[in-house]
Design a protein around this motif. Structure first.
Motif, short mmCIF file in Angstrom:
data_model
loop_
_atom_site.label_atom_id
_atom_site.label_comp_id
_atom_site.label_asym_id
_atom_site.label_seq_id
_atom_site.Cartn_x
_atom_site.Cartn_y
_atom_site.Cartn_z
N GLU A 142 14.26 -3.21 31.01
CA GLU A 142 13.18 -3.46 30.05
C GLU A 142 11.91 -3.88 30.77
O GLU A 142 10.80 -3.42 30.44
CB GLU A 142 13.62 -4.53 29.05
CG GLU A 142 12.56 -4.85 28.02
CD GLU A 142 12.99 -5.96 27.05
OE1 GLU A 142 12.14 -6.40 26.25
OE2 GLU A 142 14.17 -6.37 27.12
N LYS A 146 8.29 -1.71 31.02
CA LYS A 146 6.98 -2.23 30.58
C LYS A 146 5.97 -2.18 31.73
O LYS A 146 4.78 -1.94 31.51
CB LYS A 146 7.14 -3.66 30.07
CG LYS A 146 7.91 -3.76 28.76
CD LYS A 146 8.00 -5.18 28.27
CE LYS A 146 8.77 -5.29 26.96
NZ LYS A 146 8.09 -4.58 25.85
N ASP A 149 4.93 1.49 32.06
CA ASP A 149 4.18 1.96 30.89
C ASP A 149 2.71 1.59 30.95
O ASP A 149 1.88 2.20 30.25
CB ASP A 149 4.79 1.39 29.61
CG ASP A 149 6.05 2.15 29.18
OD1 ASP A 149 6.28 3.25 29.72
OD2 ASP A 149 6.80 1.63 28.33
#
Length: 252
Positions: A142, A146, A149
């Motif tokens: 996760e 992020k 991204d």
């Protein structure tokens, strides 16, 4: 008088020499020893990930690189700080500027080995490297997702470790010592020898695994999917030791 002293010295040496000849082999006799190289390993599940990410900015001049890069690096830092609640820790950061150089032929252009070239500065690349530590292994994918991204970072490496690395190395050393003893007994017992006291212990190599994982990738068919980084099931720590025993016939 002189002859008398000479004869006394001669007979004294003749008497002492046989005694020395009898004791010399015992003094020079070496006790039987056995030296064995033991090897051991210890496997531990990784509980820590270290991730290296970079932010880069290119430009023709230093002025066209520094200010835009400072803005990008500041935004990148805020993104990382926002991920601290998930278990991300920023260990350190490093900033550098590198020249981008290119070789160009010096006129007149003469194809062949006689052509001369000049090394020119084509531009500059500013790079900020962040060293990250993630102890929450269940949040690793996760967090990395992020980070990627944001379109600011490039992930350079992912390395898995264990928090108690020294403890794992010592367990490998214990295994190496037990392996050395097992080997020594295998040599000694078939010929009715016993292991007596240990004469010497020499520490060998003790190595932690590098723990590097493949670079995180996403499938082109699902660009919005979570980055998948699969940690190794276990990390193998290795150690070796040289052990020397005094040996003797059984019962002596």
């Amino acid at each position: 008088m002189y002859i008398r002293r000479f004869l006394m010295a001669f007979f004294a040496s003749a008497i002492l020499t046989p005694v020395f000849a009898q004791t010399q082999p015992q003094e020079m006799r070496r006790e039987p020893l056995m030296t064995v190289l033991g090897k051991g390993k210890h496997e531990v599940r990784p509980d820590l990930a270290r991730v290296a990410v970079t932010v880069t900015t290119e430009g023709k001049t230093l002025e066209s690189v520094n200010n835009p890069h400072q803005d990008r690096a500041t935004r990148a830092l805020k993104i990382l700080e926002g991920l601290q609640s998930l278990g991300l820790e920023i260990e350190k950061s490093n900033y550098r500027v590198d020249e981008r150089r290119v070789q160009r032929p010096i006129p007149p252009v003469q194809p062949g080995p006689g052509q001369r070239y000049e090394n020119l500065v084509e531009g500059y690349t500013a790079t900020t490297t962040f060293s990250l530590k993630i102890a929450a292994m269940d949040k690793l994918n996760e967090i990395v997702t992020k980070v990627t991204d944001s379109n600011l970072f490039q992930v350079h490496s992912v390395r898995f470790q264990v928090v108690q690395e020294r403890m794992a190395l010592n367990q490998a050393r214990r295994s190496a010592m037990l392996d050395a003893k097992e080997q020594a007994l295998a040599y000694a017992e078939p010929v009715d020898l016993e292991l007596k006291e240990i004469i010497a212990i020499t520490d060998g190599e003790a190595e932690a695994p590098d723990g590097y994982a493949d670079m995180p990738m996403r499938r082109a068919t699902s660009p919005n999917s979570t980055v998948q980084i699969i940690p190794p099931a276990t990390l193998e720590f290795n150690a070796s030791v040289n052990v020397t025993w005094r040996i003797a016939p059984r019962g002596f």
